[in-house]
Scaffold this active site. Structure first.
Site, PDB file in Angstrom:
ATOM      1  N   HIS A  16       5.871   2.684  10.029  1.00  0.00           N
ATOM      2  CA  HIS A  16       4.859   1.658  10.319  1.00  0.00           C
ATOM      3  C   HIS A  16       5.547   0.321  10.562  1.00  0.00           C
ATOM      4  CE1 HIS A  16       5.863   1.017   6.102  1.00  0.00           C
ATOM      5  NE2 HIS A  16       5.430  -0.224   6.247  1.00  0.00           N
ATOM      6  N   ARG A  43      10.542   6.483  -7.278  1.00  0.00           N
ATOM      7  CA  ARG A  43      11.084   5.228  -6.751  1.00  0.00           C
ATOM      8  C   ARG A  43       9.997   4.163  -6.872  1.00  0.00           C
ATOM      9  NH1 ARG A  43      10.940   2.603  -1.777  1.00  0.00           N
ATOM     10  NH2 ARG A  43      12.831   1.425  -1.268  1.00  0.00           N
ATOM     11  N   ASP A  69       4.589  -3.860   9.652  1.00  0.00           N
ATOM     12  CA  ASP A  69       3.677  -4.557   8.741  1.00  0.00           C
ATOM     13  C   ASP A  69       2.760  -5.480   9.548  1.00  0.00           C
ATOM     14  OD1 ASP A  69       4.956  -3.257   6.679  1.00  0.00           O
ATOM     15  OD2 ASP A  69       6.156  -4.984   6.053  1.00  0.00           O
ATOM     16  N   HIS A 112       9.561   0.778  10.170  1.00  0.00           N
ATOM     17  CA  HIS A 112      10.318   1.224   8.995  1.00  0.00           C
ATOM     18  C   HIS A 112       9.509   2.282   8.259  1.00  0.00           C
ATOM     19  CE1 HIS A 112       7.912  -2.317   7.908  1.00  0.00           C
ATOM     20  NE2 HIS A 112       7.862  -1.862   6.658  1.00  0.00           N
TER      21      HIS A 112
END
Ligand SMILES: O=C(O)CCC(=O)C(=O)O
Ligand SMILES: [Fe+2]
Length: 348
Positions: free
Chosen positions: A228, A294, A230, A284
């Site tokens: 995607h 994570r 941002d 990213h």
């Protein structure tokens, strides 16, 4: 395929009985129907190299030496132009804030799933807690994560009532100051002042997202977070030592080497449009991990819905649009096609 045990955390109760405290969202059970339509293409097979993102020492910005300050500005402008992504050190935010935020983040995500999904755990809107991808029609549209998406409008309360609230308040105001410095520099690189962005991106229109990526039984097929860009001006991300973040450069994916001492900054779609394409909002994604969970925290610099995004450079690459229109279009595309189209919808 993961066993049910992967979704559960077994805790011995004080009365000697073993109680099951399930803090993971039921990702396997919910998305099992997608498991037998495995994609023909697995992203696990891609050769992905590690990249060294530009590393910027932000203390340079405050240097008394003009040359040093100018060099730091040029490094930020250059990184936003060439990479759309960079790392910063000496950003002025104390390790103690990060440590306290991490502790609260862990506490929040370790709550039983039913509590996270049904109760208002902190003073934020009740739909802050999200998990998986309800619109996913196939595995590569699914994100294997849970998150608290927190509109910062809800943090301006007169009386702090919880430790989580206090640390989020403190953290987001530090992020907001840092974002202002970066916006000033990036606006200067366009020959403008950063006031338009800062006036329209007040703290109460920005967002903080706490992410947790649980271990995933199908790491080659399912992303932690799907590719995607941002939909904001700028994002500041604080990640832990578990690898996962990747960015696309020159048509290839690169892994961002985790460095818990740095913050990652990336340009969002609105800055790309406002800079007439000079600053890059780069695709990213986060890879899932079969063994380790994570955590990350992202601060999104967003304007009010009425804010008009328009570059004053001619010829303009993008038509004029409001942030509200942009947001609605993105949501509609994701709902109807499972994918964000983004800025390509707003070409002039
Ligand atoms: O978790 C990360 O490292 C990145 C998160 C991200 O890209 C996002 O929340 O938009
Ligand atoms: Fe992102």
């Amino acid at each position: 395929m993961g066993s049910k045990g992967e979704e559960q955390h077994i805790k011995a109760g004080t009365d000697g009985r073993t109680s099951v405290m399930d803090f993971n969202p039921p990702l396997i059970a919910t998305y099992q129907r997608l498991f037998h339509c495995l994609p023909t293409y697995s992203h696990a097979a891609e050769a992905v190299e590690e990249c060294d993102l530009p590393l910027i020492d932000l203390s340079g910005l405050l240097s008394r030496c003009e040359l040093e300050a100018e060099q730091c500005k040029q490094d930020i402008i250059g990184a936003a132009t060439e990479w759309g992504f960079f790392q910063i050190v000496n950003h002025g935010i104390s390790n103690s804030i990060f440590a306290r935020l991490r502790a609260e983040q862990l506490k929040l995500f370790r709550q039983p799933f039913h509590k996270k999904a049904n109760e208002k755990l902190i003073e934020f809107s009740s739909d802050s807690y999200r998990w998986g991808t309800p619109t996913a029609a196939c595995l590569n549209q699914l994100s294997w994560l849970e998150s608290y998406h927190i509109p910062l409008s809800s943090t301006s309360k007169p009386q702090p009532t919880s430790a989580s609230w206090c640390v989020i308040e403190e953290f987001s105001s530090a992020m907001s100051q840092l974002a202002d410095q970066l916006i000033d520099t990036l606006a200067e690189g366009l020959g403008c002042e950063g006031t338009y962005i800062k006036e329209n991106c007040k703290r109460n229109t920005c967002y903080l997202r706490l992410n947790r990526y649980p271990p995933c039984p199908l790491p080659g097929e399912v992303f932690g977070l799907v590719p995607h860009t941002d939909s904001d001006f700028l994002t500041i991300v604080c990640q832990d030592k578990v690898t996962g973040l990747q960015l696309k450069k020159g048509g290839r994916w690169f892994t961002v080497k985790p460095n818990p001492n740095t913050l990652i900054v990336n340009v969002g779609d609105l800055f790309q449009a406002w800079s007439n394409g000079l600053y890059k909002s780069v695709e990213h994604r986060v890879m899932s991990n079969p063994h380790e969970e994570r955590f990350s925290v992202a601060y999104f610099v967003c304007p009010s819905n009425e804010t008009i995004i328009q570059s004053n450079v001619q010829p303009a690459v993008y038509g004029k649009f409001s942030f509200g229109e942009y947001r609605r279009q993105v949501q509609q595309d994701v709902r109807l096609t499972g994918q964000k189209v983004g800025l390509a919808r707003f070409l002039a």
